[in-house]
Write an enzyme that holds these catalytic residues in place. Structure first.
Site, short mmCIF file in Angstrom:
data_model
loop_
_atom_site.label_atom_id
_atom_site.label_comp_id
_atom_site.label_asym_id
_atom_site.label_seq_id
_atom_site.Cartn_x
_atom_site.Cartn_y
_atom_site.Cartn_z
N SER A 1 -3.12 3.12 -6.93
CA SER A 1 -1.84 2.78 -6.32
C SER A 1 -0.75 3.63 -6.96
O SER A 1 -0.82 4.86 -6.90
CB SER A 1 -1.56 1.28 -6.46
OG SER A 1 -0.39 0.92 -5.74
N HIS B 1 -3.10 3.18 -2.09
CA HIS B 1 -1.99 2.49 -1.42
C HIS B 1 -0.94 3.53 -1.06
O HIS B 1 -0.33 4.15 -1.95
CB HIS B 1 -1.37 1.44 -2.36
CG HIS B 1 -2.31 0.34 -2.73
ND1 HIS B 1 -2.08 -0.49 -3.81
CD2 HIS B 1 -3.48 -0.08 -2.17
CE1 HIS B 1 -3.06 -1.38 -3.89
NE2 HIS B 1 -3.92 -1.14 -2.91
N ASP C 1 -5.00 -5.52 -7.17
CA ASP C 1 -5.92 -5.13 -6.11
C ASP C 1 -7.07 -4.31 -6.68
O ASP C 1 -6.85 -3.31 -7.37
CB ASP C 1 -5.18 -4.33 -5.03
CG ASP C 1 -6.04 -4.07 -3.81
OD1 ASP C 1 -6.96 -4.88 -3.55
OD2 ASP C 1 -5.80 -3.06 -3.12
#
Length: 431
Positions: A250, A277, A376
């Protein structure tokens, strides 16, 4: 009471500087301490004012956004959040800015009335960037010598078509009407044994890969095998049995991927799937950018694409990605979903991809979690490990944001915790 985040706003448009400064000033915990009209002025003001975060337009006359970020990282490292145009060129330059050291980016609104929403997203990413450790990440070497030394012994670098650099290979439709290719006959045999000491594998050529979706359509969901969860401890598969590597990241991920992927050999004997992401419209340009830098072939994933040795698939932004296995062939399935992503959720989600990999591929999966805010991927990585797969998390010393890898470590999902510059060599050793 916490000190507000001091922000320097950099934009060559007087109107945008006023709008962004005013709207950011209305956000809780954020204080705009000054603005700058050019890259040169921004560098001077960062030296003088020491802001916590800088917001910067990608496209500026004179010293542009990429050049300014490069200078800042050398002279006075500071977290930078870019404002990117939603165009092909804007996306390309944004990838360069992230490679140069920018922490995050926010796309500019595509239609009138989207400015307030953009600034709200900008404020959220400013709060994330405030926690970023910019100096740590860019102290890491790009290509570890040991991995590169192993690769150089293999001779030719890759089967990539150098004349096609900068473009993503076209994938034929899943219905097979555009024709198919015999992957076994079109394959270019490249040995992984010189790198790993393991048996040679056949790495399909670029032409064979591009036709794989048509040759092997996505199988029905019912064909998915059910893996058995390991209940007593964590069993491990032996090195050389890996079929799939899933890498999740991310905040700080695009830069980390540009250090990790070029250090992997072009004849890696398993497929790789990247879950980053990133806003919709930017995962394709990121795949193209990585393809230009890597020995591996990097492709923006499409419905029915095969997971195969020597190929990296980048999960498209805005889609859930899962795996299907049919007649021994592993493919990806994409789904836009029929509901909005919940607050704090992502599409694609690293957890969704890793859980699917654990279900379908089981212990022949290697999960890797890189820098990023939040949790995540932690539970997905635990699923991989519980099914006998191997797992690696990036360490705190090289993470821009030590969130996702820390969550995996805290959960007991990370078998190994390594600095960024040591992960490529460990992947090569395990596959």
């Amino acid at each position: 009471m916490l000190r507000p985040i001091n922000v320097l706003v950099v934009d060559d448009s007087a109107l945008m500087r006023r709008i962004i400064a005013r709207l950011l000033g209305m956000q809780a915990g954020i204080k705009v301490i000054d603005t700058a009209v050019s890259g040169e002025e921004a560098i001077k003001k960062v030296h003088a004012l020491h802001p916590d975060v800088v917001t910067m337009d990608v496209e500026m006359p004179g010293l542009n956004g990429v050049q300014t970020v490069s200078r800042l990282m050398k002279e006075c490292p500071v977290p930078v959040v870019m404002l990117s145009a939603h165009t092909t060129e804007g996306a390309r330059v944004t990838m360069e800015a992230l490679a140069a050291g920018a922490v995050e980016f926010v796309p500019k609104p595509q239609k009138t009335g989207g400015t307030e929403q953009m600034v709200a997203e900008l404020a959220r990413k400013i709060r994330v960037a405030r926690r970023a450790s910019v100096k740590k990440c860019f102290a890491a070497p790009v290509e570890p010598r040991s991995t590169q030394a192993r690769f150089r012994k293999t001779g030719p670098a890759s089967a990539k078509d150098t004349s096609a650099h900068g473009s993503t290979p076209a994938s034929t439709s899943a219905d097979g009407q555009t024709g198919s290719a015999d992957v076994s006959t079109a394959a270019t045999t490249r040995s992984a044994s010189k790198i790993t000491g393991k048996p040679a594998v056949n790495i399909p050529s670029k032409a064979a890969r591009s036709n794989s979706a048509a040759a092997y359509p996505t199988p029905p969901i019912a064909s998915r095998p059910t893996a058995v969860r390991t209940t007593a401890g964590f069993k491990k598969i032996s090195a050389g049995q890996t079929e799939l590597v899933v890498i999740g990241s991310s905040t700080g991920g695009p830069a980390a991927l540009q250090m990790l992927l070029p250090a992997l050999p072009g004849d890696l004997p398993c497929g790789v799937v990247i879950v980053q992401h990133i806003p919709v419209g930017f995962s394709g340009p990121m795949a193209e950018h990585l393809n230009r830098k890597c020995k591996l072939e990097v492709k923006h994933a499409e419905q029915g694409d095969r997971v195969m040795p020597g190929l990296v698939l980048v999960a498209p932004a805005g889609y859930d990605l899962t795996f299907r296995k049919y007649a021994g062939r592993l493919t990806v399935a994409l789904d836009k979903g029929n509901k909005p992503v919940p607050p704090g959720g992502f599409r694609p989600s690293v957890d969704v991809v890793m859980n699917s990999a654990a279900d379908v591929v089981g212990g022949r999966t290697l999960g890797v979690l890189l820098t990023g805010m939040g949790r995540d991927g932690a539970r997905g990585m635990l699923s991989i490990r519980q099914r006998g797969g191997r797992t690696i998390a990036q360490d705190e010393s090289t993470s821009v944001v030590y969130g996702m890898p820390k969550a995996a470590a805290d959960l007991g999902a990370a078998e190994k915790i390594l600095p960024l510059h040591g992960i490529a060599e460990e992947i090569v050793r395990l596959v």
